[in-house]
Scaffold this motif. Structure first.
Motif, PDB file in Angstrom:
ATOM      1  N   LEU A 117       0.768  -1.259   0.041  1.00  0.00           N
ATOM      2  CA  LEU A 117       0.173  -0.027  -0.119  1.00  0.00           C
ATOM      3  C   LEU A 117       0.968   1.244  -0.147  1.00  0.00           C
ATOM      4  O   LEU A 117       1.947   1.249   0.526  1.00  0.00           O
ATOM      5  CB  LEU A 117      -1.002   0.031   1.369  1.00  0.00           C
ATOM      6  CG  LEU A 117      -1.873   1.029   1.283  1.00  0.00           C
ATOM      7  CD1 LEU A 117      -3.159   0.900   0.284  1.00  0.00           C
ATOM      8  CD2 LEU A 117      -2.383   0.939   2.648  1.00  0.00           C
ATOM      9  N   ASP A 118       0.161   2.318  -0.426  1.00  0.00           N
ATOM     10  CA  ASP A 118       1.202   3.545  -0.608  1.00  0.00           C
ATOM     11  C   ASP A 118       0.896   4.359   0.707  1.00  0.00           C
ATOM     12  O   ASP A 118       0.057   4.989   0.919  1.00  0.00           O
ATOM     13  CB  ASP A 118       0.684   4.434  -1.750  1.00  0.00           C
ATOM     14  CG  ASP A 118       1.395   5.565  -1.699  1.00  0.00           C
ATOM     15  OD1 ASP A 118       2.309   6.173  -0.825  1.00  0.00           O
ATOM     16  OD2 ASP A 118       0.900   6.933  -2.326  1.00  0.00           O
ATOM     17  N   SER A 119       1.490   3.652   1.931  1.00  0.00           N
ATOM     18  CA  SER A 119       1.342   4.005   3.287  1.00  0.00           C
ATOM     19  C   SER A 119       1.955   5.370   3.342  1.00  0.00           C
ATOM     20  O   SER A 119       1.530   6.069   4.149  1.00  0.00           O
ATOM     21  CB  SER A 119       1.817   2.844   4.249  1.00  0.00           C
ATOM     22  OG  SER A 119       3.058   2.857   3.879  1.00  0.00           O
ATOM     23  N   CYS A 155      -1.950   3.985  12.103  1.00  0.00           N
ATOM     24  CA  CYS A 155      -0.470   3.667  12.294  1.00  0.00           C
ATOM     25  C   CYS A 155      -0.078   2.372  12.817  1.00  0.00           C
ATOM     26  O   CYS A 155       0.743   1.621  12.435  1.00  0.00           O
ATOM     27  CB  CYS A 155      -0.047   4.715  13.294  1.00  0.00           C
ATOM     28  SG  CYS A 155       0.089   6.522  12.626  1.00  0.00           S
ATOM     29  N   PHE A 156      -0.837   1.888  13.522  1.00  0.00           N
ATOM     30  CA  PHE A 156      -0.438   0.472  14.354  1.00  0.00           C
ATOM     31  C   PHE A 156      -0.763  -0.522  13.118  1.00  0.00           C
ATOM     32  O   PHE A 156       0.292  -1.302  13.102  1.00  0.00           O
ATOM     33  CB  PHE A 156      -1.496   0.118  15.315  1.00  0.00           C
ATOM     34  CG  PHE A 156      -1.381  -1.111  16.080  1.00  0.00           C
ATOM     35  CD1 PHE A 156      -0.367  -1.259  17.136  1.00  0.00           C
ATOM     36  CD2 PHE A 156      -2.121  -2.412  15.592  1.00  0.00           C
ATOM     37  CE1 PHE A 156      -0.185  -2.449  17.729  1.00  0.00           C
ATOM     38  CE2 PHE A 156      -1.680  -3.587  16.061  1.00  0.00           C
ATOM     39  CZ  PHE A 156      -0.649  -3.562  17.720  1.00  0.00           C
ATOM     40  N   MET A 157      -1.723  -0.620  12.343  1.00  0.00           N
ATOM     41  CA  MET A 157      -2.044  -1.623  11.315  1.00  0.00           C
ATOM     42  C   MET A 157      -0.793  -1.197  10.164  1.00  0.00           C
ATOM     43  O   MET A 157      -0.355  -2.585   9.500  1.00  0.00           O
ATOM     44  CB  MET A 157      -3.238  -1.322  10.726  1.00  0.00           C
ATOM     45  CG  MET A 157      -4.249  -2.094  11.692  1.00  0.00           C
ATOM     46  SD  MET A 157      -5.912  -2.261  10.912  1.00  0.00           S
ATOM     47  CE  MET A 157      -6.534  -0.271  10.968  1.00  0.00           C
ATOM     48  N   ASN A 187       3.643   1.997  11.325  1.00  0.00           N
ATOM     49  CA  ASN A 187       4.471   2.954  10.851  1.00  0.00           C
ATOM     50  C   ASN A 187       3.929   4.343  11.723  1.00  0.00           C
ATOM     51  O   ASN A 187       2.563   4.735  11.516  1.00  0.00           O
ATOM     52  CB  ASN A 187       4.289   3.574   9.551  1.00  0.00           C
ATOM     53  CG  ASN A 187       4.959   4.635   8.992  1.00  0.00           C
ATOM     54  OD1 ASN A 187       5.575   5.460   9.847  1.00  0.00           O
ATOM     55  ND2 ASN A 187       5.369   4.822   7.578  1.00  0.00           N
ATOM     56  N   TRP A 188       4.608   4.613  12.901  1.00  0.00           N
ATOM     57  CA  TRP A 188       4.119   5.678  13.692  1.00  0.00           C
ATOM     58  C   TRP A 188       4.597   6.945  13.556  1.00  0.00           C
ATOM     59  O   TRP A 188       4.549   7.998  14.136  1.00  0.00           O
ATOM     60  CB  TRP A 188       4.702   5.219  15.217  1.00  0.00           C
ATOM     61  CG  TRP A 188       3.828   4.056  15.858  1.00  0.00           C
ATOM     62  CD1 TRP A 188       4.323   2.872  15.690  1.00  0.00           C
ATOM     63  CD2 TRP A 188       2.644   4.112  16.185  1.00  0.00           C
ATOM     64  NE1 TRP A 188       3.037   2.073  16.138  1.00  0.00           N
ATOM     65  CE2 TRP A 188       2.232   3.041  16.477  1.00  0.00           C
ATOM     66  CE3 TRP A 188       1.742   5.298  16.490  1.00  0.00           C
ATOM     67  CZ2 TRP A 188       0.833   2.606  17.211  1.00  0.00           C
ATOM     68  CZ3 TRP A 188       0.251   4.850  17.041  1.00  0.00           C
ATOM     69  CH2 TRP A 188      -0.027   3.428  17.489  1.00  0.00           C
ATOM     70  N   SER A 189       5.250   7.230  12.225  1.00  0.00           N
ATOM     71  CA  SER A 189       5.520   8.457  11.714  1.00  0.00           C
ATOM     72  C   SER A 189       4.494   9.564  11.359  1.00  0.00           C
ATOM     73  O   SER A 189       4.644  10.626  11.258  1.00  0.00           O
ATOM     74  CB  SER A 189       6.501   8.455  10.540  1.00  0.00           C
ATOM     75  OG  SER A 189       5.866   7.916   9.424  1.00  0.00           O
ATOM     76  N   GLY A 190       3.251   8.776  11.448  1.00  0.00           N
ATOM     77  CA  GLY A 190       2.095   9.733  11.072  1.00  0.00           C
ATOM     78  C   GLY A 190       1.583  10.541  12.255  1.00  0.00           C
ATOM     79  O   GLY A 190       0.607  11.321  12.072  1.00  0.00           O
ATOM     80  N   MET A 191       1.885  10.345  13.371  1.00  0.00           N
ATOM     81  CA  MET A 191       1.608  10.926  14.360  1.00  0.00           C
ATOM     82  C   MET A 191       2.631  11.340  15.564  1.00  0.00           C
ATOM     83  O   MET A 191       3.458  10.432  15.617  1.00  0.00           O
ATOM     84  CB  MET A 191       0.433  10.210  15.242  1.00  0.00           C
ATOM     85  CG  MET A 191       0.590   8.910  15.883  1.00  0.00           C
ATOM     86  SD  MET A 191      -0.797   8.092  16.078  1.00  0.00           S
ATOM     87  CE  MET A 191      -1.862   9.399  17.528  1.00  0.00           C
ATOM     88  N   THR A 215       2.408  10.568   6.152  1.00  0.00           N
ATOM     89  CA  THR A 215       2.994  11.969   5.939  1.00  0.00           C
ATOM     90  C   THR A 215       1.808  12.964   5.991  1.00  0.00           C
ATOM     91  O   THR A 215       1.977  13.824   6.652  1.00  0.00           O
ATOM     92  CB  THR A 215       3.732  11.961   4.579  1.00  0.00           C
ATOM     93  OG1 THR A 215       4.979  10.914   4.763  1.00  0.00           O
ATOM     94  CG2 THR A 215       4.411  13.285   4.469  1.00  0.00           C
ATOM     95  N   SER A 216       0.876  12.806   5.169  1.00  0.00           N
ATOM     96  CA  SER A 216      -0.346  13.750   5.061  1.00  0.00           C
ATOM     97  C   SER A 216      -0.970  13.779   6.453  1.00  0.00           C
ATOM     98  O   SER A 216      -1.536  14.838   6.795  1.00  0.00           O
ATOM     99  CB  SER A 216      -1.189  13.628   3.942  1.00  0.00           C
ATOM    100  OG  SER A 216      -1.757  12.497   3.943  1.00  0.00           O
ATOM    101  N   MET A 217      -1.096  12.528   7.176  1.00  0.00           N
ATOM    102  CA  MET A 217      -1.730  12.489   8.342  1.00  0.00           C
ATOM    103  C   MET A 217      -1.305  13.235   9.549  1.00  0.00           C
ATOM    104  O   MET A 217      -2.067  14.013  10.116  1.00  0.00           O
ATOM    105  CB  MET A 217      -1.868  10.907   8.751  1.00  0.00           C
ATOM    106  CG  MET A 217      -2.734  10.651  10.100  1.00  0.00           C
ATOM    107  SD  MET A 217      -3.358   8.908  10.145  1.00  0.00           S
ATOM    108  CE  MET A 217      -1.784   8.473  10.556  1.00  0.00           C
ATOM    109  N   ARG A 218       0.151  13.234   9.653  1.00  0.00           N
ATOM    110  CA  ARG A 218       0.792  13.885  10.401  1.00  0.00           C
ATOM    111  C   ARG A 218       0.646  15.548  10.491  1.00  0.00           C
ATOM    112  O   ARG A 218       0.579  16.070  11.644  1.00  0.00           O
ATOM    113  CB  ARG A 218       2.223  13.768  10.281  1.00  0.00           C
ATOM    114  CG  ARG A 218       3.066  14.223  11.546  1.00  0.00           C
ATOM    115  CD  ARG A 218       4.529  13.881  11.654  1.00  0.00           C
ATOM    116  NE  ARG A 218       5.525  14.389  12.774  1.00  0.00           N
ATOM    117  CZ  ARG A 218       5.307  13.823  13.781  1.00  0.00           C
ATOM    118  NH1 ARG A 218       5.066  12.388  13.788  1.00  0.00           N
ATOM    119  NH2 ARG A 218       6.222  14.192  14.670  1.00  0.00           N
ATOM    120  N   ASN A 219       0.296  15.965   9.531  1.00  0.00           N
ATOM    121  CA  ASN A 219      -0.095  17.509   9.171  1.00  0.00           C
ATOM    122  C   ASN A 219      -1.495  17.773   9.739  1.00  0.00           C
ATOM    123  O   ASN A 219      -1.587  18.661   9.781  1.00  0.00           O
ATOM    124  CB  ASN A 219       0.041  17.789   7.663  1.00  0.00           C
ATOM    125  CG  ASN A 219       1.463  17.701   7.171  1.00  0.00           C
ATOM    126  OD1 ASN A 219       2.246  18.026   7.796  1.00  0.00           O
ATOM    127  ND2 ASN A 219       1.669  17.251   5.734  1.00  0.00           N
TER     128      ASN A 219
END
Length: 389
Positions: free
Chosen positions: A135-137, A209-211, A214-218, A142-146
């Motif tokens: 998936l293009d995670s 992020c858990f699934m 990748n926790w860089s989203g928050m 990245t956009s979620m962190r914003n």
């Protein structure tokens, strides 16, 4: 005398798994006309069906490759990497009606992807066994962190009322779709910068992020601080700091803390004296939610509702407090909400709908009903799906 609906709901003393499977299979192939008004939430309805079939151990009836292709078609793609910081969220649209084609330059003029529909999309993909590494995670996280709010509280009241109609045309305020929000530090806005925010979207972000592993989203610390400010004086959690305690908000708070690793499973049996949250006060509030009819209510002075058997029951499962529940009484309430032709209603004597049916299935899984798959309480999907088995 009983009316026709009550007659169709009564007389059953067990959870009719096979009937419920047929109910969901029918929904899988064709949703009844009363759900037309819910086309905007198509992915959410699909999540209820797919995850429900998995809980009922009947995922074999699903065309998994077709489901994967359908779900992936809803993902919003940025025109360029620079767009990931344009304030838009590049997750999944909730339906075709919210999905507009890009312009001639490949730019999404109307990007309506949403944290809640993205949670549903990722959960469905995980349930059917799709390899999420494909998936293009990066676009998602990245956009979620914003979307996460910066330091410094911002008060903004937004009221958006979304009418949800169940098949008997009675107005239903679906927990995930009734929007009445305040913006606060550490929380998430679900669509784009400047939108609404509360604990529901903190949970969606944590689950995504858990699934995706990748926790860089928050910013987990910031999210944790927001959650802790949402615990009320009575022990429960409100959607935002200062709000009334609510069963759904309490689930979002506890499940998020568990997913982010800030609390451990079975915390009630832990010998650790210190805890981020006031556990005794929370437990007291939770246990007061089981009514004399055996069901759970979402907050004081409200009627019992099938869905809170999950929202409250899952919190107790995470805390390690299931032994405090009167399971026999809860089971009796759920059976009274079971419909003759499959599905569960909000309360006894009403018609079933997908939302309450799904949470009826999750509730019976928490009750360890024979023939049902074990539930991962924090994610709302089966343990098999959560672990990739």
């Amino acid at each position: 005398m009983m009316n026709s609906t009550e007659e169709e709901c009564c007389g059953r003393e067990k959870m009719e798994k096979d009937v419920h499977v047929t109910f969901l299979e029918l929904m899988y192939y064709l949703l009844p006309s009363p759900y037309e008004s819910q086309e905007i939430n198509h992915l959410t309805l699909a999540y209820f069906v797919i995850s429900g079939l998995d809980i009922l151990n009947s995922l074999h009836s699903v065309a998994k490759d077709a489901v994967v292709s359908w779900v992936l078609s809803f993902q919003a793609q940025p025109g360029a990497n620079a767009d990931l910081n344009d304030g838009q969220f590049y997750g999944f649209h909730g339906s075709r009606t919210s999905q507009f084609p890009p312009d001639e330059n490949g730019v999404l003029i109307h990007n309506n992807s949403h944290l809640a529909s993205t949670y549903c999309a990722v959960a469905i993909l995980k349930i059917v066994g799709y390899e999420l590494s494909n998936l293009d995670s990066e676009s998602i996280v990245t956009s979620m962190r914003n979307l996460q709010q910066p330091d410094g509280s911002i008060w903004l009241v937004l009221q958006v009322y979304v009418k949800i109609y169940t098949p008997n045309d009675m107005l239903e305020w679906n927990y995930f779709l009734f929007l009445n929000f305040l913006i606060y530090v550490g929380s998430f806005i679900p669509i784009h910068t400047g939108g609404e925010t509360d604990l529901r979207f903190v949970y969606c972000a944590a689950a995504i992020c858990f699934m995706l592993d990748n926790w860089s989203g928050m910013d987990k610390e910031k999210a944790k601080d927001f959650i802790l400010r949402c615990q009320s004086y009575d022990g429960g959690f409100g959607l935002v700091p200062g709000a009334e305690s609510h069963g759904g908000a309490t689930y979002c708070a506890i499940a998020s803390l568990r997913l982010m690793g800030f609390i451990e499973d079975n915390i009630l049996s832990s010998r650790t004296a210190a805890s981020l949250i006031d556990v005794p006060l929370l437990l007291d509030w939770i246990l007061q939610r089981q009514g004399t009819d055996g069901g759970f209510q979402g907050r004081p002075n409200k009627s019992s509702d099938t869905c809170y058997a999950f929202w409250i029951g899952a919190v107790l499962r995470i805390l390690g407090g299931c032994n405090f529940v009167d399971n026999k009484a809860l089971r009796g309430f759920l059976i009274s909400c079971q419909y003759k032709y499959g599905g569960f209603s909000k309360s006894p004597g009403e018609f079933p709908d997908l939302y309450h049916s799904f949470y009826g299935f999750t509730a019976f899984s928490l009750l360890e009903e024979s023939g049902l798959r074990s539930l991962c309480s924090e994610l709302g999907i089966t343990e098999n799906a959560a672990t990739g088995l």
